[in-house]
Design a protein around this motif. Structure first.
Motif, PDB file in Angstrom:
ATOM      1  N   ALA A 181       6.272  -1.153  29.139  1.00 32.94           N
ATOM      2  CA  ALA A 181       6.529  -2.343  29.964  1.00 32.94           C
ATOM      3  C   ALA A 181       5.608  -3.497  29.566  1.00 32.94           C
ATOM      4  O   ALA A 181       6.046  -4.649  29.476  1.00 32.94           O
ATOM      5  CB  ALA A 181       6.365  -2.018  31.443  1.00 32.94           C
ATOM      6  N   ALA A 182       4.346  -3.202  29.326  1.00 36.50           N
ATOM      7  CA  ALA A 182       3.398  -4.245  28.910  1.00 36.50           C
ATOM      8  C   ALA A 182       3.755  -4.782  27.523  1.00 36.50           C
ATOM      9  O   ALA A 182       3.726  -5.993  27.285  1.00 36.50           O
ATOM     10  CB  ALA A 182       1.968  -3.705  28.917  1.00 36.50           C
ATOM     11  N   LEU A 183       4.121  -3.887  26.625  1.00 38.78           N
ATOM     12  CA  LEU A 183       4.502  -4.322  25.280  1.00 38.78           C
ATOM     13  C   LEU A 183       5.762  -5.179  25.320  1.00 38.78           C
ATOM     14  O   LEU A 183       5.873  -6.182  24.612  1.00 38.78           O
ATOM     15  CB  LEU A 183       4.692  -3.112  24.362  1.00 38.78           C
ATOM     16  N   GLU A 184       6.701  -4.805  26.181  1.00 41.22           N
ATOM     17  CA  GLU A 184       7.935  -5.583  26.302  1.00 41.22           C
ATOM     18  C   GLU A 184       7.651  -6.986  26.833  1.00 41.22           C
ATOM     19  O   GLU A 184       8.266  -7.961  26.407  1.00 41.22           O
ATOM     20  CB  GLU A 184       8.944  -4.840  27.191  1.00 41.22           C
ATOM     21  N   ARG A 185       6.728  -7.100  27.765  1.00 45.79           N
ATOM     22  CA  ARG A 185       6.341  -8.436  28.263  1.00 45.79           C
ATOM     23  C   ARG A 185       5.778  -9.291  27.137  1.00 45.79           C
ATOM     24  O   ARG A 185       6.098 -10.477  27.042  1.00 45.79           O
ATOM     25  CB  ARG A 185       5.320  -8.302  29.394  1.00 45.79           C
ATOM     26  N   LEU A 186       4.950  -8.703  26.285  1.00 48.72           N
ATOM     27  CA  LEU A 186       4.406  -9.449  25.146  1.00 48.72           C
ATOM     28  C   LEU A 186       5.524  -9.860  24.190  1.00 48.72           C
ATOM     29  O   LEU A 186       5.510 -10.963  23.640  1.00 48.72           O
ATOM     30  CB  LEU A 186       3.353  -8.621  24.408  1.00 48.72           C
ATOM     31  N   ARG A 187       6.503  -8.981  24.013  1.00 49.43           N
ATOM     32  CA  ARG A 187       7.628  -9.279  23.108  1.00 49.43           C
ATOM     33  C   ARG A 187       8.510 -10.411  23.643  1.00 49.43           C
ATOM     34  O   ARG A 187       9.148 -11.122  22.880  1.00 49.43           O
ATOM     35  CB  ARG A 187       8.479  -8.027  22.900  1.00 49.43           C
ATOM     36  N   ARG A 188       8.560 -10.569  24.957  1.00 48.84           N
ATOM     37  CA  ARG A 188       9.363 -11.641  25.559  1.00 48.84           C
ATOM     38  C   ARG A 188       8.593 -12.955  25.654  1.00 48.84           C
ATOM     39  O   ARG A 188       9.189 -14.014  25.806  1.00 48.84           O
ATOM     40  CB  ARG A 188       9.831 -11.225  26.959  1.00 48.84           C
ATOM     41  N   GLY A 189       7.257 -12.865  25.614  1.00 50.41           N
ATOM     42  CA  GLY A 189       6.410 -14.023  25.859  1.00 50.41           C
ATOM     43  C   GLY A 189       5.823 -13.907  27.248  1.00 50.41           C
ATOM     44  O   GLY A 189       6.475 -13.377  28.153  1.00 50.41           O
TER      45      GLY A 189
END
Length: 183
Positions: A86-94
């Protein structure tokens, strides 16, 4: 012909040739590099390590450092905590920072890389896990990677810039540099 120098900036060294900020002089680029008339293309904070590019060509300096060219910058980041999807996905979205949304990052969890020891070493706490990320951004806000990881509740413990565009520090030890041809 433009000069381009790849330097592995050590932890605790300023990304400039003089220190005008404090009463006690801190180490600067002039302590490790004696090449006249080259200037950093971008910067790394005092507490960050890794690839710093220096050039004598203003256009090349702008192409490397200016966010409008979106040159990718890849970092190896040791973070406090266990980076979940979930944290990595947030970084991937901005992520939203005080100065606005970041562009999406490329990020993946990696095994601890084989790096030189840092002096001083990163604090180790038995009760708090840590992990490593490979994170690539295409902008260059002040302390951006640290602020991005903090925004997803993964404070940065160690930050090593490994690559800018096609240039990498490869086998350079802290304080070592090499000149490369620019095509």
């Amino acid at each position: 012909m433009a000069r381009l120098i790849l330097l592995n900036k050590p932890y605790g060294v300023l990304s400039q040739f003089t220190d005008r900020g404090t009463e006690t002089a801190r180490p600067t680029l002039s302590d490790i590099l004696d090449v006249p008339e080259v200037y950093p293309a971008g910067r790394l904070d005092l507490d960050s390590e890794g690839l710093l590019l220096l050039t004598d060509d203003g256009k090349l300096q702008t192409r490397i450092a200016s966010p409008k060219f979106k040159m990718p910058k890849t970092y190896l980041v040791q973070v406090e905590g266990d980076a979940q999807d979930a944290a990595l996905e947030r970084l991937r979205r901005g992520v939203s920072l005080k100065d606005g949304m970041t562009m999406p990052a490329e990020v993946e969890r990696i095994d601890a890389p084989e790096l030189w020891p840092r002096d001083p070493p990163v604090r180790f706490r038995k009760s708090v896990p840590d992990c490593w990320l490979r994170l690539t951004i295409r902008e260059g806000r002040n302390r951006q990677v640290r602020r991005m990881t903090a925004a997803v509740e993964l404070p940065t413990l160690r930050l090593v810039r490994w690559q800018i565009g096609d240039w990498t520090i490869d086998a350079l030890k802290p304080g070592e540099w090499r000149e490369v041809s620019v095509g």
